[in-house]
Scaffold this motif. Structure first.
Motif, PDB file in Angstrom:
ATOM      1  N   VAL A  86     -42.310  62.485   1.221  1.00  0.00           N
ATOM      2  CA  VAL A  86     -41.853  61.179   0.713  1.00  0.00           C
ATOM      3  C   VAL A  86     -40.777  61.378  -0.345  1.00  0.00           C
ATOM      4  O   VAL A  86     -39.765  60.682  -0.360  1.00  0.00           O
ATOM      5  CB  VAL A  86     -43.048  60.377   0.135  1.00  0.00           C
ATOM      6  N   TRP A  87     -41.016  62.351  -1.219  1.00  0.00           N
ATOM      7  CA  TRP A  87     -40.077  62.632  -2.307  1.00  0.00           C
ATOM      8  C   TRP A  87     -38.695  62.959  -1.740  1.00  0.00           C
ATOM      9  O   TRP A  87     -37.672  62.533  -2.276  1.00  0.00           O
ATOM     10  CB  TRP A  87     -40.634  63.807  -3.119  1.00  0.00           C
ATOM     11  N   SER A  88     -38.665  63.688  -0.631  1.00  0.00           N
ATOM     12  CA  SER A  88     -37.389  64.088  -0.027  1.00  0.00           C
ATOM     13  C   SER A  88     -36.637  62.894   0.568  1.00  0.00           C
ATOM     14  O   SER A  88     -35.411  62.917   0.688  1.00  0.00           O
ATOM     15  CB  SER A  88     -37.616  65.114   1.089  1.00  0.00           C
ATOM     16  N   GLU A  89     -37.379  61.855   0.949  1.00  0.00           N
ATOM     17  CA  GLU A  89     -36.753  60.646   1.488  1.00  0.00           C
ATOM     18  C   GLU A  89     -35.798  60.006   0.492  1.00  0.00           C
ATOM     19  O   GLU A  89     -34.891  59.279   0.874  1.00  0.00           O
ATOM     20  CB  GLU A  89     -37.840  59.610   1.830  1.00  0.00           C
ATOM     21  N   ASP A  90     -36.064  60.235  -0.791  1.00  0.00           N
ATOM     22  CA  ASP A  90     -35.298  59.521  -1.806  1.00  0.00           C
ATOM     23  C   ASP A  90     -33.802  59.812  -1.711  1.00  0.00           C
ATOM     24  O   ASP A  90     -32.982  58.940  -1.974  1.00  0.00           O
ATOM     25  CB  ASP A  90     -35.831  59.845  -3.212  1.00  0.00           C
ATOM     26  N   ARG A  91     -33.478  61.023  -1.300  1.00  0.00           N
ATOM     27  CA  ARG A  91     -32.053  61.342  -1.169  1.00  0.00           C
ATOM     28  C   ARG A  91     -31.406  60.529  -0.041  1.00  0.00           C
ATOM     29  O   ARG A  91     -30.283  60.071  -0.152  1.00  0.00           O
ATOM     30  CB  ARG A  91     -31.863  62.839  -0.913  1.00  0.00           C
ATOM     31  N   LEU A  92     -32.155  60.327   1.050  1.00  0.00           N
ATOM     32  CA  LEU A  92     -31.645  59.515   2.156  1.00  0.00           C
ATOM     33  C   LEU A  92     -31.461  58.066   1.715  1.00  0.00           C
ATOM     34  O   LEU A  92     -30.478  57.413   2.069  1.00  0.00           O
ATOM     35  CB  LEU A  92     -32.615  59.576   3.349  1.00  0.00           C
ATOM     36  N   VAL A  93     -32.420  57.578   0.925  1.00  0.00           N
ATOM     37  CA  VAL A  93     -32.311  56.210   0.408  1.00  0.00           C
ATOM     38  C   VAL A  93     -31.047  56.078  -0.448  1.00  0.00           C
ATOM     39  O   VAL A  93     -30.317  55.094  -0.340  1.00  0.00           O
ATOM     40  CB  VAL A  93     -33.575  55.826  -0.399  1.00  0.00           C
ATOM     41  N   ASP A  94     -30.793  57.075  -1.278  1.00  0.00           N
ATOM     42  CA  ASP A  94     -29.600  57.028  -2.122  1.00  0.00           C
ATOM     43  C   ASP A  94     -28.323  56.960  -1.276  1.00  0.00           C
ATOM     44  O   ASP A  94     -27.409  56.194  -1.576  1.00  0.00           O
ATOM     45  CB  ASP A  94     -29.539  58.256  -3.047  1.00  0.00           C
ATOM     46  N   ASP A  95     -28.273  57.755  -0.215  1.00  0.00           N
ATOM     47  CA  ASP A  95     -27.097  57.739   0.673  1.00  0.00           C
ATOM     48  C   ASP A  95     -26.944  56.373   1.342  1.00  0.00           C
ATOM     49  O   ASP A  95     -25.843  55.824   1.436  1.00  0.00           O
ATOM     50  CB  ASP A  95     -27.225  58.810   1.771  1.00  0.00           C
ATOM     51  N   GLU A  96     -28.073  55.844   1.811  1.00  0.00           N
ATOM     52  CA  GLU A  96     -28.077  54.545   2.481  1.00  0.00           C
ATOM     53  C   GLU A  96     -27.580  53.460   1.523  1.00  0.00           C
ATOM     54  O   GLU A  96     -26.789  52.593   1.906  1.00  0.00           O
ATOM     55  CB  GLU A  96     -29.526  54.249   2.887  1.00  0.00           C
ATOM     56  N   TYR A  97     -28.059  53.556   0.285  1.00  0.00           N
ATOM     57  CA  TYR A  97     -27.659  52.593  -0.739  1.00  0.00           C
ATOM     58  C   TYR A  97     -26.152  52.676  -1.002  1.00  0.00           C
ATOM     59  O   TYR A  97     -25.462  51.652  -1.032  1.00  0.00           O
ATOM     60  CB  TYR A  97     -28.445  52.868  -2.020  1.00  0.00           C
ATOM     61  N   ASP A  98     -25.644  53.878  -1.147  1.00  0.00           N
ATOM     62  CA  ASP A  98     -24.205  54.050  -1.422  1.00  0.00           C
ATOM     63  C   ASP A  98     -23.352  53.461  -0.304  1.00  0.00           C
ATOM     64  O   ASP A  98     -22.361  52.777  -0.562  1.00  0.00           O
ATOM     65  CB  ASP A  98     -23.859  55.537  -1.600  1.00  0.00           C
ATOM     66  N   SER A  99     -23.743  53.713   0.943  1.00  0.00           N
ATOM     67  CA  SER A  99     -22.907  53.224   2.037  1.00  0.00           C
ATOM     68  C   SER A  99     -23.024  51.703   2.160  1.00  0.00           C
ATOM     69  O   SER A  99     -22.043  51.018   2.453  1.00  0.00           O
ATOM     70  CB  SER A  99     -23.235  53.953   3.343  1.00  0.00           C
ATOM     71  N   LEU A 100     -24.219  51.171   1.856  1.00  0.00           N
ATOM     72  CA  LEU A 100     -24.397  49.716   1.847  1.00  0.00           C
ATOM     73  C   LEU A 100     -23.513  49.067   0.775  1.00  0.00           C
ATOM     74  O   LEU A 100     -22.871  48.036   1.018  1.00  0.00           O
ATOM     75  CB  LEU A 100     -25.875  49.391   1.606  1.00  0.00           C
ATOM     76  N   MET A 101     -23.458  49.691  -0.388  1.00  0.00           N
ATOM     77  CA  MET A 101     -22.650  49.128  -1.475  1.00  0.00           C
ATOM     78  C   MET A 101     -21.167  49.101  -1.098  1.00  0.00           C
ATOM     79  O   MET A 101     -20.470  48.126  -1.365  1.00  0.00           O
ATOM     80  CB  MET A 101     -22.837  49.947  -2.752  1.00  0.00           C
ATOM     81  N   ARG A 102     -20.715  50.169  -0.475  1.00  0.00           N
ATOM     82  CA  ARG A 102     -19.305  50.196  -0.050  1.00  0.00           C
ATOM     83  C   ARG A 102     -19.028  49.072   0.945  1.00  0.00           C
ATOM     84  O   ARG A 102     -18.003  48.397   0.860  1.00  0.00           O
ATOM     85  CB  ARG A 102     -18.968  51.563   0.566  1.00  0.00           C
ATOM     86  N   GLU A 103     -19.967  48.882   1.859  1.00  0.00           N
ATOM     87  CA  GLU A 103     -19.800  47.842   2.867  1.00  0.00           C
ATOM     88  C   GLU A 103     -19.771  46.444   2.225  1.00  0.00           C
ATOM     89  O   GLU A 103     -18.895  45.627   2.537  1.00  0.00           O
ATOM     90  CB  GLU A 103     -20.959  47.934   3.859  1.00  0.00           C
ATOM     91  N   LEU A 104     -20.704  46.205   1.327  1.00  0.00           N
ATOM     92  CA  LEU A 104     -20.758  44.891   0.667  1.00  0.00           C
ATOM     93  C   LEU A 104     -19.483  44.632  -0.129  1.00  0.00           C
ATOM     94  O   LEU A 104     -18.995  43.512  -0.212  1.00  0.00           O
ATOM     95  CB  LEU A 104     -21.996  44.809  -0.237  1.00  0.00           C
ATOM     96  N   MET A 105     -18.932  45.709  -0.693  1.00  0.00           N
ATOM     97  CA  MET A 105     -17.711  45.567  -1.487  1.00  0.00           C
ATOM     98  C   MET A 105     -16.532  45.145  -0.611  1.00  0.00           C
ATOM     99  O   MET A 105     -15.723  44.323  -1.022  1.00  0.00           O
ATOM    100  CB  MET A 105     -17.419  46.878  -2.211  1.00  0.00           C
ATOM    101  N   THR A 106     -16.456  45.689   0.600  1.00  0.00           N
ATOM    102  CA  THR A 106     -15.351  45.281   1.477  1.00  0.00           C
ATOM    103  C   THR A 106     -15.493  43.805   1.860  1.00  0.00           C
ATOM    104  O   THR A 106     -14.490  43.094   1.937  1.00  0.00           O
ATOM    105  CB  THR A 106     -15.270  46.143   2.762  1.00  0.00           C
ATOM    106  N   TYR A 107     -16.729  43.330   2.029  1.00  0.00           N
ATOM    107  CA  TYR A 107     -16.926  41.889   2.307  1.00  0.00           C
ATOM    108  C   TYR A 107     -16.382  41.051   1.151  1.00  0.00           C
ATOM    109  O   TYR A 107     -15.765  40.011   1.360  1.00  0.00           O
ATOM    110  CB  TYR A 107     -18.418  41.545   2.461  1.00  0.00           C
TER     111      TYR A 107
END
Lengths: 232, 232
Positions: free
Chosen positions: B158-179
């Protein structure tokens, strides 16, 4: 309710251990305050070098947390503290968690500097969030002061500031949002400023948490999630 | 290193107290999971009523934290636990702090629903952040599972998942910013979506923290701020 009796144990060694823990929390607090101050300066002066230094030093804050935590566990196991001594150790375990996370927020603010230094119009943004930064820095200072002197009045005072910080944050966010709408090209840098502001707002929360632990430590009373007032 | 000896005390009452603390943490975890699930559902379905219910129930989470905390203090004072019992109590004190703050983030997400329900184009935004929400919800579930079974392998996973969540969050933020840049009128609602995403990302962090406490509890080793791997 018994009075605080730190420094009044028959075992001099035990006194020293408790004093040592308190001193280490204050030293950790001092480093966290410095980190926050440096992150703010880096943000104001767009100083990428200083920002990088804050990021690098965060591991020192983390190491202090781990060391104090271990010391607390040793005292719990060996001395089996009771009453106010036990409350001190528990309050310390909680306080260092919040201090470490204030350190994380300072690091987060510092990481934003490198994005912002490339932006032309960022000076105005820095000015906007500077006041909020100073406000929460003074809360952190006040919380550590309250911890150092086990001062519940000061705790309540600093704790009450958090509502003002929240209001300041909300109005700053509204202002930054209007800038975004006026000039969509500024969105990426304003977003960074917003995240820096959010980090500051959270620092205010954490300073408030530390004040609650001081009240718990001194009065033996859990004030979290309740209204704190001077009659408490 | 001694083995975990919960349930192996001569005093049956002491066993029961430790078991009771663990059960209460799991009950608190269950409520926090439900709050998070309801906040996500409220966000997806733009259900202001359910969102209001999440906001209202946050005080139950807070009350559970305070009650467990008091119980831990009582056990520390009366039983003077050592070794793995002491680690259990310290791990619980830390775990409930993170659970309470996951509850706060769920409340924050729920509060955003009322702003978002008024927006026409918000359906697309909800879809964007739904995946992130499901990801961190499953982390919280996994962390509580690891705590329930004192399962260090699960903790590391579970602890290792956190890095994937961080990546997912970063790419989501970039996407929302383009909107935002494409349609400045959407800025206020996208900002709310961004804050909801940020709350989710922090929930992932806190689930990771709980996993670290489980490893500390079982292995007697502080893994915070270091790389956790399966050899640990």
């Amino acid at each position: 309710m018994e009075n605080l009796n730190i420094g009044q144990h028959i075992s001099r060694r035990y006194n020293e251990e408790l004093e040592d823990i308190r001193n280490r929390v204050l030293a950790m607090g001092g480093l966290v305050e410095q980190q926050l101050k440096d992150a703010m300066t880096a943000l104001e002066k767009r100083d990428a070098g200083l920002a990088a230094q804050v990021v690098e030093r965060d591991c020192e804050v983390n190491a202090m947390e781990v060391a104090i935590d271990e010391e607390c566990n040793r005292v719990l196991a060996r001395r089996q503290p009771a009453a106010s001594d036990l409350r001190l150790v528990v309050a310390v375990i909680k306080t260092i968690t919040d201090l470490e996370r204030i350190g994380d927020e300072a690091e987060r603010i510092a990481r934003m500097v490198s994005t912002l230094v490339r932006e032309e119009h960022s000076t105005r943004l820095f000015t906007q969030i500077r006041n909020l930064g100073h406000h929460v820095s003074s809360m952190v200072h006040g919380a550590l002061d309250a911890f150092a002197h086990l001062d519940t009045e000061k705790s309540v005072e600093v704790w009450s500031e958090d509502r003002l910080v929240d209001d300041e944050y909300d109005s700053l966010m509204r202002e930054l949002m209007t800038y975004m709408m006026e000039d969509p090209r500024s969105i990426p840098s304003i977003l960074q400023a917003m995240f820096a502001a959010r980090a500051m707002e959270r620092i205010g929360d954490r300073a408030g948490n530390i004040c609650e632990y001081v009240i718990y430590l001194v009065k033996g009373k859990d004030v979290r999630h309740t209204r704190v007032d001077k009659s408490g």
